[in-house]
Design a protein around this motif. Sequence first.
Motif: not given
Length: 438
Positions: A45-61
Motif C-alpha cells: 500500500s502507498d496511500k492511506s487516509d482516515g480509516a482507509f488504506i489503498w493497495d497499489i492495485d488501487n483497491n480501497k480497504y
Amino acid sequence: MIHKLSQKNLLSKKHTQRYRQCFALNRNVAGFNILKKELIYTLVSDKSDGAFIWDIDNNKYIDLTMGFGSILFGHNYTPIRKEIETQLAKSWSVGPISPLAGKLAEKITAITKTERVAFFNSGTEAVMVAVRIAKAVTKKKYVVFFKGAYHGTFDPLLTLKKNPQTNMAQESIPGITQSILNESYIFDYGSEESLNFIKKNKDHIAAVLVEPVQSRNPSFQPVSFLKELRSVTEQSDIALIFDEVITGFRIDIGGCQKLFNILADIVTYGKVIGGGLPIGIVAGKSKFLDVIDGGAWQYGDQSFPEVKSTFVAGTFCHHPLAMAASLKTLEILESSNGELLQEINLRTAYFCTRMNEFFKENYPKLSMVHFGSLFRFVTPGRYKELYSQLLLNGVYVWEGRNCFLSAAHTEEIITSLEDKIKLSCRQLAEQGIIKLKE
C-alpha cells in the motif's frame, strides 16, 4: 477465492515476487501453507487516509490494522501531519538533543505518575532497556515473564516453551540459543504457580515482566492477580515491569496503570504516543531510571551522579520528528479530558457486542474478544479463511490478527464494516468452508 484475490491483488503479488530475491520479509511467509501458497503475501500500500488504506492495485480497504495499533486518530491526521511538517522545516537532525525531548519527558511523567523517562526507537528497545536496568539495580539476574505475552523481539523473551520441571524458558526458534534463555522463566499468565515461584525465588529474580492485558488474549484481564503480583514484587525487591507498548495511551491516557490503579516500577510505551512515527519509552521510578545517567545532580554545587550507570544508546532515540508528533498526540488526548479514548473504547465495545450477537445466532464458532479499542476475531480451524474473505470484500487485517479501531472509524464506517463481515460469513458458508447454525 484464491483466483479472485490473486486478480484483485495482482500488483501486490507481482511486487512481492519481484523483490523476494533481495528483500527478506518474514511477513511474506507468515502462516505458509502449500495449499494456500497463492494467498501468502503482504498487501502493498502507498496511500492511506482516515480509516482507509489503498493497495497499489488501487483497491480501497477499511483498515483494522492501523499501523499495528500505532494510529489512534486515523491515517494522515491533519494536526499530527502539520506538526511533523512544521518540525521538518525547523530541524530533523540528531546529535544535539532536541529541546522537545525534555518537554515530552516532563509531560509523560505527569500523565503516567512516573518519575523519570528515557527515549528509544521501538517497543522492543524499550523492553530490552527495562530488563537491563532492572538487573542493574537489583543486582539479580533472573526474569519472569508469561506465556501469551508479546514483548517485541528481545532474544531472552522469544519462546513459548519451558522446562516443565524448572519452568526455565527453552529454545524454540532458530538463532535463539538456550544460553540466552537461561535467565528467563515462563509461566501461564495469572497462575498461582507463578506467584509461589516468585516468592520462593525472590532473592534471585530481578524483574517480572507483564503485559497487563495481553494483546493476543484481550478478554483476560486479571486485575486481582496483578494486584497480588504488585504486592509480592514490592516486598521482594523485584522490579515489576508493565509492558504498555500497545495499551499505553490507548485504553486510557494513563494506561493500565491508571485503569487498574496499579503502579509498576518500570513501564514501557510506544505505538500510539508516536503518532505513527517510531518511538520507544522507558518510564518509571528514579530508583531504576537513575542507572541510565547516574541520577539527578545540580550545576553550581558539589553534587555529582552517585549511581553507577549501565549503558544505553541509539542514533535516533530523540528524533525531533518523533518528539514533535508525541507532544501533539498528548496535547490532543489531554484536551479531550479522556473523552476521546472513552468514545473509541465504547464504540469498539458496542461493535463487538453486535457482532457477537450475530455470530452466536448464525455462526457460533466465531466470536470477538476485546479490550478497549483493541479486538480480535476468534477463528478456530477453517474459520481462519475469514481473513482472506474479508480482504476480498475490502477489509484489511494483518497477519498477526490484532485489530484496532481509531477515532476515524465513524459509526457509518463501522456499519459498513459489519455488513462486510456478515457478507464474508455468508460467502464462506455458501462455499462450505464454515457452517451456518442449524
